[in-house]
Design a protein around this motif. Structure first.
Motif: not given
Lengths: 342, 139
Positions: A295-318
């Motif tokens: 769970s911890h590793l999955a959380e880290l992966a999702l947090r990293s993806l969230a940070a990257r998603a914040g820099q991009l536009t037009g993604l299906p997830v925010t």
């Protein structure tokens, strides 16, 4: 790198292409060549038979068959007839010479061996359960029975059938030339010739049987790539991270290996059910800790993806969606930790 | 860090199979408690600390099966808070302590007259090795 089906199909194709080259003026060593051709076509038929959802009798009463399913059944029937004809031809042409096999026979034998190995590889993905029913035992099992793989494999096998038909006819034509100096029995030679002619015709029929399917639902490049990528169903050895930093490629390999091992572990989970005598309190604690870490590793992966998603536009997830999922996993980790400390 | 040094000192000073078993129990308890406390402090070391905690519990349980294990205060390391030191330093110190513990347990296993003690020491030494592997070089 683990073996994939594409390796065996490519090897089979190379040998088959080499074997069917004619026009070099050499008479074929008939017994060896017919025997190995028989083996090759038999393996091709087995491949088609594996793809067929039912036999021809069942198919006659089944209106809902997909065009490729019907094509596989029809091609299989024709291929089976070709195998029978070649079997008669092989039996009639006598024992192979004791001298070394001809290059043509060697290529046919190698093609048959590669195709048989490929079929063995496909079979590693299914196994009988305790009731004798065949079940998938890997994540690739549904891929192997998919329409995409059916299209690609049936298309490939029947393309070879199309190549072997004129070659077999050429063999039939050379029967008399080959037999005359050796056996004066014209009736035997004629029977072998007839068997090979029939085999050639059945091979053509097999190839023709898939044409309606190819026209209605052509084989896609992605189908062929998927077919070639099917690996053997083996659980890879544990890949421990090294003391030094890992490259991105090594990390990706490690993730793939771990995911494969986890999926394999999941498939065996029924035997490790909670009523199993193999389960202990220590095992439960270990499982809770492993779940907390996962769970911890999955959380880290999702947090990293969230940070990257914040820099991009037009993604299906925010970024907010991903952060929210990460928070959910943080909650899961805390819950597993409480279980661990009970 | 002081607790770690003290535990190491107890191990050095331990005498006889029973003494080593008692010191080992104390060390496994300490490692388990510190690993649990440190796990929350460094995201990248969370898995290592969690699995070290598990290995510490296994090692402690192995000691409990030794016939010569003395009666031990179950609350040895209870209530231990996160140490003020750097988490990586704590991990390194625990790895060093686990390594020393493994060596001492292996030596004791060879000296133990009782089969049960020998097996317990060997099993606990393996768990100490695992802790060392997990926590060594975490910086």
């Amino acid at each position: 790198m683990p073996a994939v089906l594409g390796d065996f199909l490519a090897a089979a194709n190379e040998h088959l292409e080499a074997a069917v080259v004619v026009g070099d003026g050499q008479l074929p060593q008939l017994p060896e060549v017919v025997r190995d051709l028989h083996r090759l076509v038999a393996v091709m038929w087995h491949h088609l038979d594996d793809l067929a959802p039912c036999d021809e009798v069942g198919a006659s009463n089944w209106d809902g068959l997909h065009v490729w399913e019907r094509a596989v059944i029809d091609a299989g029937v024709a291929m089976r007839a070709a195998v029978a004809c070649l079997g008669r031809g092989a039996a009639g042409s006598g024992d192979p010479a004791s001298s070394a096999a001809s290059w043509r026979a060697r290529h046919l034998a190698a093609a048959a061996a590669s195709l048989a190995a490929g079929r063995d590889l496909l079979h590693t993905h299914h196994a009988p359960d305790p009731d004798g029913l065949i079940r998938g035992r890997s994540e690739w099992a549904p891929v192997i029975t998919s329409l995409s793989v059916t299209r690609a494999l049936a298309g490939q096998v029947t393309r070879w059938s199309w190549q072997l038909a004129p070659f077999t006819a050429w063999l039939a034509g050379s029967t008399m030339s080959y037999a005359l100096p050796r056996t004066p029995d014209q009736a035997v030679s004629a029977a072998i010739c007839d068997s090979l002619v029939s085999a050639s015709q059945w091979l053509q029929v097999a190839a023709a049987a898939v044409r309606p399917a190819i026209e209605a639902d052509p084989v896609q490049t992605a189908d062929i790539e998927l077919l070639g990528a099917v690996p053997a169903a083996s659980v890879p050895q544990r890949l421990r991270p090294g003391p030094a930093g890992e490259s991105v490629a090594e990390l990706c390999d490690g993730i793939t290996v771990s995911a494969t091992r986890l999926r394999a572990a999941m498939r065996g989970s029924a035997e490790r059910a909670r009523w199993s005598p193999a389960v202990t309190s220590g095992g439960w604690q270990w499982m809770a800790q492993a779940a907390a870490v996962t769970s911890h590793l999955a959380e880290l992966a999702l947090r990293s993806l969230a940070a990257r998603a914040g820099q991009l536009t037009g993604l299906p997830v925010t970024a907010a969606h991903l952060d929210s999922a990460g928070a959910g996993l943080a909650g899961m980790r805390a819950a597993w930790q409480r279980v661990d400390r009970m | 860090m002081k607790r770690i040094e003290m535990a190491g000192q107890h191990l050095t000073e331990a005498e006889g199979v029973a003494g080593v078993l008692a010191a080992s129990w104390e060390i496994f308890e300490l490692i388990g408690a510190l690993a649990a406390a440190c796990a929350e402090q460094a995201a990248d070391l969370y898995p290592a600390f969690m699995f070290a905690r598990s290995a510490a519990a296994a090692g402690r349980n192995a000691i409990a099966f030794a016939p010569s294990a003395p009666a031990i205060d179950a609350a040895t390391a209870e209530g231990l808070k996160f140490p003020a030191d750097d988490v990586s330093e704590v991990a390194d110190a625990l790895a060093g302590l686990a390594s020393a513990l493994s060596a001492r347990l292996q030596a004791t296993a060879q000296l133990a007259a009782d089969n049960g003690d020998r097996t317990a020491c060997q099993n606990a030494a393996r768990d100490a090795d695992r802790i060392g592997e997990l926590l060594a070089g975490s910086r």
